[in-house]
Write an enzyme that holds these catalytic residues in place. Sequence first.
Site, PDB file in Angstrom:
ATOM      1  N   ASP A 203       0.851  -1.197   0.000  1.00  0.00           N
ATOM      2  CA  ASP A 203       0.000   0.000   0.000  1.00  0.00           C
ATOM      3  C   ASP A 203       0.885   1.244   0.000  1.00  0.00           C
ATOM      4  O   ASP A 203       1.852   1.336   0.762  1.00  0.00           O
ATOM      5  CB  ASP A 203      -0.912  -0.004   1.236  1.00  0.00           C
ATOM      6  CG  ASP A 203      -1.927   1.131   1.198  1.00  0.00           C
ATOM      7  OD1 ASP A 203      -3.018   0.922   0.668  1.00  0.00           O
ATOM      8  OD2 ASP A 203      -1.600   2.219   1.719  1.00  0.00           O
ATOM      9  N   ILE A 204       0.557   2.208  -0.885  1.00  0.00           N
ATOM     10  CA  ILE A 204       1.313   3.459  -0.943  1.00  0.00           C
ATOM     11  C   ILE A 204       0.924   4.325   0.260  1.00  0.00           C
ATOM     12  O   ILE A 204      -0.258   4.589   0.480  1.00  0.00           O
ATOM     13  CB  ILE A 204       1.047   4.208  -2.254  1.00  0.00           C
ATOM     14  CG1 ILE A 204       1.441   3.340  -3.456  1.00  0.00           C
ATOM     15  CG2 ILE A 204       1.794   5.532  -2.288  1.00  0.00           C
ATOM     16  CD1 ILE A 204       1.097   3.965  -4.792  1.00  0.00           C
ATOM     17  N   ASN A 211      -2.921  12.618  -4.326  1.00  0.00           N
ATOM     18  CA  ASN A 211      -4.041  12.964  -5.214  1.00  0.00           C
ATOM     19  C   ASN A 211      -4.629  14.328  -4.869  1.00  0.00           C
ATOM     20  O   ASN A 211      -4.917  15.137  -5.757  1.00  0.00           O
ATOM     21  CB  ASN A 211      -5.127  11.897  -5.138  1.00  0.00           C
ATOM     22  CG  ASN A 211      -4.816  10.692  -5.996  1.00  0.00           C
ATOM     23  OD1 ASN A 211      -4.076  10.788  -6.971  1.00  0.00           O
ATOM     24  ND2 ASN A 211      -5.376   9.547  -5.640  1.00  0.00           N
ATOM     25  N   ASP A 220      -1.756   8.876 -10.883  1.00  0.00           N
ATOM     26  CA  ASP A 220      -1.665   7.796 -11.877  1.00  0.00           C
ATOM     27  C   ASP A 220      -0.217   7.543 -12.286  1.00  0.00           C
ATOM     28  O   ASP A 220       0.199   6.393 -12.489  1.00  0.00           O
ATOM     29  CB  ASP A 220      -2.496   8.145 -13.111  1.00  0.00           C
ATOM     30  CG  ASP A 220      -3.996   8.084 -12.853  1.00  0.00           C
ATOM     31  OD1 ASP A 220      -4.388   7.536 -11.796  1.00  0.00           O
ATOM     32  OD2 ASP A 220      -4.765   8.563 -13.694  1.00  0.00           O
ATOM     33  N   GLU A 246      -4.672   2.226  -4.514  1.00  0.00           N
ATOM     34  CA  GLU A 246      -3.220   2.319  -4.377  1.00  0.00           C
ATOM     35  C   GLU A 246      -2.616   1.036  -3.809  1.00  0.00           C
ATOM     36  O   GLU A 246      -1.458   1.023  -3.403  1.00  0.00           O
ATOM     37  CB  GLU A 246      -2.856   3.499  -3.466  1.00  0.00           C
ATOM     38  CG  GLU A 246      -3.221   3.334  -1.993  1.00  0.00           C
ATOM     39  CD  GLU A 246      -4.635   3.802  -1.659  1.00  0.00           C
ATOM     40  OE1 GLU A 246      -4.894   4.122  -0.500  1.00  0.00           O
ATOM     41  OE2 GLU A 246      -5.473   3.829  -2.587  1.00  0.00           O
TER      42      GLU A 246
END
Length: 324
Positions: A203-204, A211, A220, A246
């Site tokens: 997971d980011i 965003n 993206d 993500e």
Amino acid sequence: MDSRLDNAPCGYFSITDAGIIREVNQTLLNMLQHDNPELAGLHVESVLSVTNKLLFHTYFYPHIQLYGQVNEMYMSLRTNSGGDVPVLLNGIRRTRDGESRIDIVVVEMRKRIEHEKDVLQTKVKLQELYQATNEANKRLELLNEEYERKQQELMLINSRLEAMATTDPLTGLRNRRYFQDHLTTLLAKHQDSGQPLSMLIIDIDHFKHINDTYGHPIGDIVLAKLAELLQSMSRETDIIARFGGEEFVAILPETGKEQAVDIAEALCRATAATPMDDYRITISLGVATAEVGETNGTLVKKADTALYASKSGGRNRVTHAGDL
């Protein structure tokens, strides 16, 4: 169905991937001379002539499976009385309530184009074959055999298109559907052979902030760059997929706990050290190793719980479910 859609100035119907009609508006029923929604539940071939069945299967289905939509397709629909209605057809594939649907808009065409003339000529030739003598019937049988062969070839093409449908368009990685199908297969092999099997959920960290601050196009780019890094560091036997949003997942065949943790920590370090275009990110990872009687759901849940522990513990770190 909404009354405005039901009486729109164009025909509308939706079908499943198998071609079963689920919804049809009044405009299309009027166009095809049907008095009530009797088309719902029938196969789309019920409103197509033999010639247009071929056109529908050889162009419409492969094109919408590959691109998700079809624009300006010219063909004829069959009315309840057996007549033909020349139409312009647009379609798009969507998922609603967990089921894939193909929404199709139909506009009646008053002037037939050259393509439609070719279709009508082919239809006349087929009708002549059906009405001919025994010799012509033999020729028709050969034609039917050829048609069956083309159908088999079409099924092969569709299966290839289905493989393309398991790829995430943004990152080029495999998608969640592919991951789940192959995790099932590899878990079964693990249970039979006893070879270790591990998985990662990646997971980011603070992706929403990216965003919100820089916009979704930058988000993206970060997703695509991370996908490239994960793929470049994977082994030939590993399966890297985008799980959603993500989150990414990795299936690590023949990989036990210690090796899986080493791989995860290497990914964590490499991500922190690698610029994602002009941006820097970190990732948190949850690791789980399959045990006897493991299922898709239990293994994913363990990895997800480990990921939550990494997030709660400060992010930019690796946690194995077995250490919780």
